[in-house]
Design an enzyme around this catalytic site. Structure first.
Site, mmCIF file in Angstrom:
data_model
loop_
_atom_site.group_PDB
_atom_site.id
_atom_site.type_symbol
_atom_site.label_atom_id
_atom_site.label_comp_id
_atom_site.label_asym_id
_atom_site.label_seq_id
_atom_site.Cartn_x
_atom_site.Cartn_y
_atom_site.Cartn_z
ATOM 1 N N GLU A 141 66.461 26.522 105.824
ATOM 2 C CA GLU A 141 67.603 27.405 106.035
ATOM 3 C C GLU A 141 67.095 28.813 106.358
ATOM 4 O O GLU A 141 66.794 29.589 105.437
ATOM 5 C CB GLU A 141 68.455 27.472 104.769
ATOM 6 C CG GLU A 141 69.041 26.150 104.339
ATOM 7 C CD GLU A 141 70.294 26.330 103.489
ATOM 8 O OE1 GLU A 141 71.346 25.881 103.912
ATOM 9 O OE2 GLU A 141 70.208 26.967 102.418
ATOM 10 N N HIS A 191 67.177 27.978 96.832
ATOM 11 C CA HIS A 191 68.077 28.539 97.853
ATOM 12 C C HIS A 191 67.762 30.022 98.047
ATOM 13 O O HIS A 191 67.479 30.738 97.092
ATOM 14 C CB HIS A 191 69.542 28.344 97.446
ATOM 15 C CG HIS A 191 70.473 28.620 98.584
ATOM 16 N ND1 HIS A 191 70.806 29.897 98.959
ATOM 17 C CD2 HIS A 191 71.094 27.785 99.450
ATOM 18 C CE1 HIS A 191 71.606 29.827 100.015
ATOM 19 N NE2 HIS A 191 71.802 28.562 100.331
HETATM 20 P P1 13P Z 1 76.471 28.843 105.871
HETATM 21 O O1 13P Z 1 76.763 27.451 106.381
HETATM 22 O O2 13P Z 1 77.684 29.548 105.370
HETATM 23 O O3 13P Z 1 75.690 29.634 106.867
HETATM 24 O O4 13P Z 1 75.532 28.665 104.581
HETATM 25 C C1 13P Z 1 74.423 27.847 104.658
HETATM 26 C C2 13P Z 1 73.842 27.690 103.311
HETATM 27 O O5 13P Z 1 73.323 28.612 102.716
HETATM 28 C C3 13P Z 1 73.934 26.362 102.678
HETATM 29 O O6 13P Z 1 73.166 26.292 101.529
#
Ligand code: 13P
Length: 235
Positions: free
Chosen positions: A156, A87
């Site tokens: 992400e 992450h």
């Molecule tokens: P948000 O949905 O708060 O933008 O976060 C996404 C995330 O990092 C999920 O792992």
């Protein structure tokens, strides 16, 4: 579809239990989505139901002298078989290097865990254009054994996390499609996913699901998102 929720450093053990109970009670018996919740480490628990519990992080070791970390033995106590690796908050804030991330992937793959492996670029890289973007993302696959059978890739973009900003659907699709050229495992999207935008994201041709942060904290919203995913799978 994979509909997953990353609680990050939110919710106590009690709050997590309550959340899971509400979630299980409201899931349609025919729910076909793969639902995974990543609560904080203190809220890990044995859970029997449709929802799977995963850990947000763990040290790649069975047990030992790694102050502040938890290893395989501590996960086994709660029957945890799913882990989030790479992450951006761990890469950026906790300074986890690609070498460390890859070591975790290799360790937990060897233990047959289901791995949700996260990649994503910061805004500076995105602004430098496509060549830089794909070069940056390619580096996040270094030493990752993509032949492993039980993983999902979560794209992400860092600039979309917790900011309320979502990339355009074309921008998301372009990266998800690029990932799909490398692997035939599931590819999901995360970054400001919410009730209002989940449908168009899930309808992208290369999208197999979502990883939701802040918008998952309210259980009623998360249930709405699961229901939307069910409608899409059926249509
Ligand atoms: P948000 O949905 O708060 O933008 O976060 C996404 C995330 O990092 C999920 O792992």
């Amino acid at each position: 579809m994979v509909i997953s929720a990353n609680f990050k450093t939110n919710k106590t053990r009690e709050e997590t239990k309550e959340y899971l109970n509400t979630l299980e009670q409201n899931l349609h018996p025919s729910t076909s989505s793969e639902i995974i919740i990543f609560p904080p480490t203190t809220a890990l628990q044995h859970h029997i139901g449709r929802v799977e519990i995963g850990v947000q992080n763990s040290y790649p070791v069975e047990r030992g002298a790694f102050t502040g970390e938890i290893g395989l033995e501590q996960l086994e106590e709660f029957g945890i078989r799913t882990i989030l690796i790479g992450h951006s908050e761990r890469r950026e804030i906790l300074k986890e290097s690609q070498d460390e991330v890859a070591k975790k992937f290799q360790f937990f793959a060897e233990k047959n865990f289901k791995i949700i492996y996260c990649i994503g670029e910061p805004l500076e890289i995105r602004k430098e254009g496509r060549e830089k973007l794909f070069h940056y993302l390619e580096n996040q696959f270094r030493d990752i054994p993509l032949e492993y059978s039980n993983y999902t890739i979560a794209y992400e973009p860092i600039w979309a996390i917790g900011t309320g900003i979502t990339p355009t659907m074309e921008e998301i699709e372009e990266v998800l499609k690029w990932i799909k050229e490398k692997t035939d495992r599931k590819v999901i999207y995360g970054g400001s996913v919410k009730v209002a935008n989940i449908e168009e994201i899930l309808r992208l041709p290369s999208c197999d699901g979502v990883l939701v942060g802040s918008a998952s904290l309210e259980v009623t919203d998360f249930i709405k998102m699961i229901n939307i995913s069910e409608d899409i799978s059926k249509s």
